[in-house]
Enzyme design. Structure first.
Site, PDB file in Angstrom:
ATOM      1  N   MET A 215      -4.252  10.479  -1.852  1.00 36.93           N
ATOM      2  CA  MET A 215      -5.031  11.703  -0.922  1.00 36.93           C
ATOM      3  C   MET A 215      -4.529  12.833  -1.402  1.00 36.93           C
ATOM      4  O   MET A 215      -3.596  13.752  -0.835  1.00 36.93           O
ATOM      5  CB  MET A 215      -4.591  11.231   0.500  1.00 36.93           C
ATOM      6  CG  MET A 215      -5.000   9.944   0.892  1.00 36.93           C
ATOM      7  SD  MET A 215      -4.213   9.506   2.495  1.00 36.93           S
ATOM      8  CE  MET A 215      -3.050   8.361   1.983  1.00 36.93           C
TER       9      MET A 215
ATOM     10  N   HIS B 284       0.964  -1.138   0.030  1.00 35.25           N
ATOM     11  CA  HIS B 284       0.013   0.112   0.129  1.00 35.25           C
ATOM     12  C   HIS B 284       0.809   1.317  -0.050  1.00 35.25           C
ATOM     13  O   HIS B 284       1.749   1.323   0.890  1.00 35.25           O
ATOM     14  CB  HIS B 284      -0.763  -0.147   1.164  1.00 35.25           C
ATOM     15  CG  HIS B 284      -1.971   0.967   1.116  1.00 35.25           C
ATOM     16  ND1 HIS B 284      -3.280   0.949   0.689  1.00 35.25           N
ATOM     17  CD2 HIS B 284      -2.158   2.196   1.809  1.00 35.25           C
ATOM     18  CE1 HIS B 284      -3.927   1.850   0.833  1.00 35.25           C
ATOM     19  NE2 HIS B 284      -3.315   2.707   1.551  1.00 35.25           N
TER      20      HIS B 284
ATOM     21  N   GLY C 275      -5.372   2.466  11.670  1.00 33.24           N
ATOM     22  CA  GLY C 275      -5.383   1.825  13.023  1.00 33.24           C
ATOM     23  C   GLY C 275      -5.884   0.331  12.943  1.00 33.24           C
ATOM     24  O   GLY C 275      -6.144  -0.332  13.664  1.00 33.24           O
TER      25      GLY C 275
ATOM     26  N   GLY D  40      -0.091  -0.495   8.729  1.00 32.68           N
ATOM     27  CA  GLY D  40       1.199   0.246   8.604  1.00 32.68           C
ATOM     28  C   GLY D  40       2.098  -0.238  10.042  1.00 32.68           C
ATOM     29  O   GLY D  40       3.074  -1.244   9.866  1.00 32.68           O
ATOM     30  N   SER D  41       1.822   0.478  10.821  1.00 32.70           N
ATOM     31  CA  SER D  41       2.549   0.355  12.216  1.00 32.70           C
ATOM     32  C   SER D  41       2.430  -1.197  12.684  1.00 32.70           C
ATOM     33  O   SER D  41       3.563  -1.847  12.940  1.00 32.70           O
ATOM     34  CB  SER D  41       2.373   1.225  13.287  1.00 32.70           C
ATOM     35  OG  SER D  41       1.105   1.927  12.987  1.00 32.70           O
TER      36      SER D  41
ATOM     37  N   ASP E 177      -8.425   0.808   5.924  1.00 39.49           N
ATOM     38  CA  ASP E 177      -7.095   1.653   6.251  1.00 39.49           C
ATOM     39  C   ASP E 177      -7.147   2.557   7.378  1.00 39.49           C
ATOM     40  O   ASP E 177      -8.107   3.590   7.488  1.00 39.49           O
ATOM     41  CB  ASP E 177      -6.895   2.416   4.732  1.00 39.49           C
ATOM     42  CG  ASP E 177      -5.564   3.143   5.019  1.00 39.49           C
ATOM     43  OD1 ASP E 177      -4.882   2.923   5.971  1.00 39.49           O
ATOM     44  OD2 ASP E 177      -5.227   4.102   4.038  1.00 39.49           O
TER      45      ASP E 177
ATOM     46  N   GLY F  74      -4.038  11.207   6.391  1.00 39.01           N
ATOM     47  CA  GLY F  74      -3.002  12.322   6.540  1.00 39.01           C
ATOM     48  C   GLY F  74      -1.815  11.781   7.234  1.00 39.01           C
ATOM     49  O   GLY F  74      -0.613  11.828   6.706  1.00 39.01           O
ATOM     50  N   PHE F  75      -1.992  10.973   8.316  1.00 38.94           N
ATOM     51  CA  PHE F  75      -0.861  10.447   9.072  1.00 38.94           C
ATOM     52  C   PHE F  75      -1.054   8.925   9.460  1.00 38.94           C
ATOM     53  O   PHE F  75      -2.109   8.660   9.759  1.00 38.94           O
ATOM     54  CB  PHE F  75      -0.802  11.342  10.170  1.00 38.94           C
ATOM     55  CG  PHE F  75      -0.364  12.860   9.967  1.00 38.94           C
ATOM     56  CD1 PHE F  75       1.022  12.914   9.773  1.00 38.94           C
ATOM     57  CD2 PHE F  75      -1.275  13.793   9.963  1.00 38.94           C
ATOM     58  CE1 PHE F  75       1.533  14.615   9.424  1.00 38.94           C
ATOM     59  CE2 PHE F  75      -0.768  15.043   9.631  1.00 38.94           C
ATOM     60  CZ  PHE F  75       0.539  15.297   9.510  1.00 38.94           C
ATOM     61  N   GLY F  76       0.094   8.301   9.593  1.00 40.55           N
ATOM     62  CA  GLY F  76      -0.052   6.927  10.215  1.00 40.55           C
ATOM     63  C   GLY F  76      -0.016   6.837  11.766  1.00 40.55           C
ATOM     64  O   GLY F  76       0.252   8.030  12.042  1.00 40.55           O
ATOM     65  N   GLY F  77      -0.270   5.763  11.864  1.00 41.06           N
ATOM     66  CA  GLY F  77      -0.089   5.648  13.606  1.00 41.06           C
ATOM     67  C   GLY F  77      -1.278   6.215  14.275  1.00 41.06           C
ATOM     68  O   GLY F  77      -1.255   6.346  15.445  1.00 41.06           O
TER      69      GLY F  77
END
Length: 223
Positions: free
Chosen positions: A65, A30, A174, A194-195, A172, A139-142
């Site tokens: 995005m 991804h 969390g 992701g994390s 997508d 906008g942001f990971g985590g």
């Protein structure tokens, strides 16, 4: 079949080729493309997608995005992305755009921010190969998973079933060992993590474990 798509937003950008190899068992990679306009973050663009395409055999799932996806999205399909996702909030002509992406040989997908309802877009679902329900604000990971998105995932899955569509339903934001089962039960079958993958000691093992969890939790009729 549950599919796990590790998000390279959580990878080490200086070692992308190695980070792609570290999750060789993943279904897709991804790739989060952010333009600092549609979302308050700037990540990577076409040159990195072209390079990654050569560095890994895992197909690329590009999540745009960005503003003006009508102008930019087809180029990502041309660059070798196997799936290209645009945000409906940013698209001027979503049906035409989905058809252009498909014409380039990629799967066409449409993403919805948490506050965007699915209902107004029911009629254009047949033009898509996948729908992405964001379970955090993009906008942001985590970020922490938003449980309030589960009813939306259920409604989207019912809508797809009602129309007899062989579409994928992606989540997508969390997604982790503690949230993936809820998403699978609600009807999602493609999971961006992701994390949960890249912060694990064994990223490939994390992919396999998440897939197994999702498979176990999926409603029987989805198998």
């Amino acid at each position: 079949m549950a599919q796990i798509n590790p998000s390279i937003l959580s990878a080490d950008f200086a070692r992308l080729a190695e980070e792609a190899q570290a999750v060789a068992g993943a279904d897709w990679l991804h790739v989060d493309v952010m333009d600092n306009h549609f979302v308050p973050n700037l990540t990577l663009g076409l040159p990195v997608v072209e390079s990654l395409r050569k560095a890994t055999d895992t197909p690329l799932d590009c999540h745009l995005m960005i503003e003006q996806p009508d102008r930019w999205a087809p180029a990502y399909a041309e660059a070798g992305a196997g799936s290209v996702t645009f945000h409906v909030e940013a698209a001027a002509a979503p049906v035409r755009l989905a058809r252009e992406i498909r014409a380039q040989g990629a799967r066409a997908a449409m993403a919805l921010r948490p506050a965007t309802p699915i209902e107004p877009y029911e009629d254009l679902l047949p033009e898509l190969d996948m729908l992405l329900i964001m379970t955090v604000e993009p906008g942001f990971g985590g970020q922490a998973f938003l449980d309030i998105m589960l009813p939306k995932i259920r409604r989207a899955r019912r809508m797809m079933d009602r129309h007899g569509l062989e579409m994928w339903l992606q989540v997508d934001g969390g997604v982790s060992a503690s949230t993936i089962e809820r998403c699978a039960e609600a009807g999602a079958d493609v999971f961006v993590a992701g994390s949960a993958v890249y912060n694990a000691d064994d990223p490939a093992g994390a992919v396999a474990a998440l897939r197994e969890q999702a498979e176990r939790a999926a409603p029987a009729h989805r198998h």
